[in-house]
Design an enzyme around this catalytic site. Structure first.
Site, PDB file in Angstrom:
ATOM      1  N   GLY A  93      81.509  18.256 -14.529  1.00  0.00           N
ATOM      2  CA  GLY A  93      81.383  19.981 -15.348  1.00  0.00           C
ATOM      3  C   GLY A  93      79.901  20.002 -15.588  1.00  0.00           C
ATOM      4  O   GLY A  93      79.811  19.251 -16.047  1.00  0.00           O
ATOM      5  N   CYS A  94      79.738  21.257 -16.558  1.00  0.00           N
ATOM      6  CA  CYS A  94      78.211  21.018 -16.941  1.00  0.00           C
ATOM      7  C   CYS A  94      78.265  22.731 -18.038  1.00  0.00           C
ATOM      8  O   CYS A  94      78.866  23.673 -17.341  1.00  0.00           O
ATOM      9  CB  CYS A  94      77.687  20.959 -15.852  1.00  0.00           C
ATOM     10  SG  CYS A  94      77.517  19.600 -14.836  1.00  0.00           S
TER      11      CYS A  94
END
Lengths: 368, 502
Positions: free
Chosen positions: A13-14
């Protein structure tokens, strides 16, 4: 034993953010750090990075190669390769400052290079293709060497750590450019290797990406037919190659690329007027294996502009905003407010809608 | 001579308490298994004629009948099964080649059952096809990736190769008129039309009545060239050259003379009642460059408007053959696995020649990618795609679309008794006897075919959604979505997948 990134596929995720001054004003990397830092909780300290455009005006005709080396013998082998293929105009270690949380750094070097005219002519390739092949060659054949930035008048800076620490480490406040993108990573595994951090770059194309694409192996196995080699097994890597292939090698426009990789649904296409319908059918069918599914929000950086794009179902957050000549893109509005409290026109682009912001005429004159 | 006595394969069990001697079984059985003896006022059976087609069981109004394996058995041996012993008796008595029908029933590995499908958890959302759009439409044909522009900057789309648009990624595989009945063909044609997909005429030509379904018809040109004419070629949305069939690689088609009725004889352009044995090779194709000539002859004959399909059986060097075909101008390649069905094939060939579709598909897809020509040809996988999960696995291995035939026949009543070559199909499918053919009602049968494909399609979408994939393009060749279970390193390497747990 834990495997290095590339031997295993690691979902992440980011947080992503990016901005551009359309007038071509040069802004220091400090703003990019500030913007990404506010989304601290969207990363977990296992990867951060930045891309700055217009940061090397004094060398703007030369390819700026940023490399990680595991050791000096990898560096020497790479330099031999570079000397055989390029004229090296300048080389140096990339300046860094010590940051407590950033450890295990490899050797980090920068080379400003020009393809040797004789080698280029002998290769029967155009210049960008020659450079691309050399980069892929180093990354796949020289053990312990990795080119992580290879465009002109731009550079990628990345490491394992929180992005704000990575920015400090690379002294990004010392660089100024007309556009910046930044990335904070939340991988599920410990990548432990700096090459796996983002942005991913090839020539002047850089991608920062938040998501996990479900089409990965379909995309990878298709694009590898065209000479690319996906060594990191990350989404970002394959998306960058797709942009390079469709934009540089097939001359599709950025919006046409959006129609390929985040194509409208057939029912939407069927409702369009004839000419548009035929165009969309053609693009989607011709490059069927480059359709990207699953959640993604990406910012593509390139010389002179930024493009934001969401997957067609809009499964990841992304907003854009403006202020005077500035255009902002970020995973969350707070990242924009942090550096421009009075930004206007905040909006969430639709899934599959390409949002493009480029240097205006004045900016192009100044920067390109 | 007693050694010629072949014991019955099946036992017919009749519950005499239930049997009301209505004699429906007797009237329904084309194999003449059941008969009534008035002297005894009792039903009797010729058990040895039973093929276990289950027709009598399903129509018996009092559920008085059951068919099971004959419990009488020869002495057991792993090496010499009873079947093998009997086959030798038969051949000793007749001097003839053994014939069989439908797919290879032997105990070879089924790789579909040794692959598992992925699903999303946490890092990537799964998608629900009842709530989100989900797409399974596909186009078959060459995909040229070089873009040329018109003077005004728009993309020049005039150079596209012909494409087949499939609303569902599943087509009905070649079954000739002759091997199956008029009503079976009508059912397939109408179902393909309603679904927006295609059925295949097989090698027996196209009955005049079915020219109306031509938009959804693939016409086949096989080595016998039965029923091939200009009108026939024009009637197809695509033309398929049959080089081989998974059930009998290396040989041509077999239609027993019993099945060559008046209409079949007219459609095939052959004399009534004669065996229709198509040659093993096409007599104008003795090598790959000859195939290219036939491909382009057919393209010339149809003005380059129709895709040309080449169908081959999955054999040992299938990847190299496929690569040659991709370079020969074909638009679509069909690979037919060794478990594919047939209306009649020599038993020894059906049971021993060819390789599984899973391995053939995986190696062809990879080879075409290694040779950088995968976009030059579409791949249709055939030869025992039994369910929607087999379908998902086939797409993930690299198939663009699928052909099904056995499941289609099941949908219209087939009970897989594997006796098609006997020409006495009690379900009206693999027969030309008018009294049997009329048992198959196309008005009902075509709807069951439509149901089957729609049900599979929905299940495919459910599995795609679970993987977070909302379009079939993104599943095609997406081998990360598969894991092997209980497979050797070599098998995993050929399939191009990792083992479960990796």
């Amino acid at each position: 034993m834990l495997q290095k990134e590339g031997a295993v596929r690691i979902p992440s995720g980011c947080a992503i953010t990016g901005f551009i001054s359309r007038d071509g004003r040069r802004i220091t990397g400090a703003d990019a750090i500030k913007s990404i830092a506010v989304m601290h909780d969207r990363s977990n300290g296992l990867g951060g990075g930045f891309a700055g455009y217009g940061i090397y005006p004094e060398y703007k005709e030369l390819y700026a190669f940023h490399l990680f080396f595991n050791n000096n013998s990898a560096r020497e082998e790479t330099e031999r390769f570079l000397n055989e293929h390029f004229d090296i105009v300048n080389l140096s270690r990339i300046p860094t400052r010590q940051v407590k949380s950033i450890t295990n750094e490899p050797l980090i070097w920068r080379y400003f290079v020009n393809p040797l005219p004789t080698r280029l002519a002998a290769s029967q390739l155009d210049e960008t293709e020659f450079v691309t092949k050399c980069v892929i060659n180093i990354n796949t054949t020289i053990n312990g060497a990795y080119v992580f930035s290879s465009g002109k008048n731009m550079g990628v800076f990345k490491a394992v750590g929180f992005p704000e620490d990575v920015g400090k480490f690379y002294r990004l406040d010392d660089y100024a450019g007309y556009s910046w993108t930044a990335h904070g990573r939340y991988p599920t595994n410990t990548p432990g290797w700096w090459g796996g951090a983002h942005p991913f770059a090839l020539l002047d194309y850089t991608i920062v990406h938040n998501g996990e694409i479900s089409s990965y192996d379909a995309n990878r196995r298709y694009i590898e037919m065209f000479g690319y080699k996906c060594t990191l097994l990350t989404d970002t890597e394959v998306i960058t190659y797709i942009f390079d292939f469709l934009h540089r090698r097939r001359n599709l426009s950025l919006t046409e690329i959006a129609d390929v990789i985040a194509s409208p649904f057939w029912t939407t296409i069927d409702a369009k007027p004839t000419a548009e319908r035929e165009r969309l059918y053609y693009l989607r069918n011709t490059f069927a294996s480059l359709l990207i599914t699953g959640p993604f929000s990406i910012i593509l950086g390139y010389s002179g502009g930024l493009m934001a794009l969401n997957d067609r179902l809009k499964l990841r957050s992304m907003v854009t905003a403006e202020k005077d000549d500035m255009f902002f893109i970020a995973s969350e509005e707070c990242a924009i407010r942090e550096i421009c409290p009075d930004a206007t026109g905040i909006r969430a682009p639709r899934g599959g809608e390409a949002v493009i912001a480029e240097l205006n005429e004045e900016g192009r004159r100044k920067c390109l | 001579m007693s050694v010629n006595y072949i014991p019955a394969t099946f036992a017919v069990l009749r519950d005499t308490d239930r049997c009301i001697k209505c004699r429906a079984c007797e009237r329904q059985c084309s194999n003449e298994v059941h008969y009534y003896d008035a002297d005894f006022d009792k039903m009797f059976v010729h058990e040895e004629q039973c093929v276990d087609c289950q027709r009598c069981v399903t129509i018996c109004p009092t559920n008085a009948l059951k068919i099971t394996e004959n419990p009488n058995s020869f002495r057991k041996a792993s090496n010499y099964s009873q079947q093998l012993i009997l086959e030798n008796y038969r051949q000793a008595a007749t001097g003839a080649v053994l014939l069989s029908s439908m797919g290879n029933p032997q105990d070879f590995p089924v790789y579909w059952d040794k692959m598992l499908i992925n699903a999303s958890q946490v890092t990537n959302p799964s998608i629900d096809p009842l709530r989100e759009p989900m797409e399974t439409k596909v186009f078959l044909g060459k995909k040229h990736t070089h873009i040329t522009r018109n003077p005004d900057g728009t993309i020049d789309m005039s150079e596209q190769s012909p494409q087949l648009e499939l609303k569902y990624p599943i087509m009905f595989s070649a079954m000739s008129y002759g091997s199956i009945s008029y009503n079976a063909h009508e059912s397939l044609a109408r179902a393909a039309t309603e679904l927006g997909t295609f059925y295949n005429t097989g090698e027996g030509g196209l009955h005049q009545d079915f020219y109306q379904y031509k938009t959804n018809t693939i016409v086949q040109v096989a080595s016998g060239r039965f029923g091939v004419s200009k009108d026939y070629l024009d009637a197809g949305a695509a033309i398929e050259i049959k080089m081989g069939q998974g059930a009998k690689p290396g040989i041509g088609g077999h239609l027993p003379g019993k099945k060559v009725s008046d209409d079949v004889s007219k459609t095939r352009m052959i004399p009534k009642g004669t065996d229709a044995i198509s040659p093993a090779p096409h007599h104008d194709i003795y090598s790959i460059e000859d195939l290219r000539q036939l491909i382009f002859s057919l393209k010339e004959a149809t003005d380059y408007k129709k895709p040309v399909i080449v169908k081959i059986a999955a054999v040992h060097n299938v990847a190299a053959i496929a690569s040659g075909i991709a370079r020969s101008g074909a638009d679509i390649l069909v690979i037919d696995g060794f478990r594919g069905g047939t209306g009649a094939a020599p038993t020894r060939i059906r049971d021993n020649v060819g390789i599984p579709i899973e391995l053939a598909l995986a190696s062809v897809d990879q080879r075409l990618r290694d040779e950088q020509i995968r976009n030059e040809i579409s791949i249709v996988a055939a030869g025992s795609i039994r369910s929607s999960s087999d379908a998902v696995k086939a797409f993930a291995l690299g198939a663009d679309a699928l052909y099904i035939a056995t499941p289609a026949l099941l949908a219209i009543g087939c009970h897989l008794c594997r006796s098609c070559h006997g020409a006495k199909c009690n379900w009206g499918i693999a027969t030309q006897r008018p009294d049997l053919v009329k048992r198959l009602n196309p008005d009902i049968a075509y709807k069951r075919l439509v149901n089957l494909v729609r049900a599979w399609d929905h299940e495919i979408k459910e599995m795609m959604g679970g993987m977070g994939i909302n379009s079939l393009e993104a599943l095609k060749g997406n081998r990360l979505m598969l894991r092997g279970i209980g497979l050797s390193d070599k098998e995993l390497q050929i399939l191009g997948i990792m083992h479960a747990g990796e």
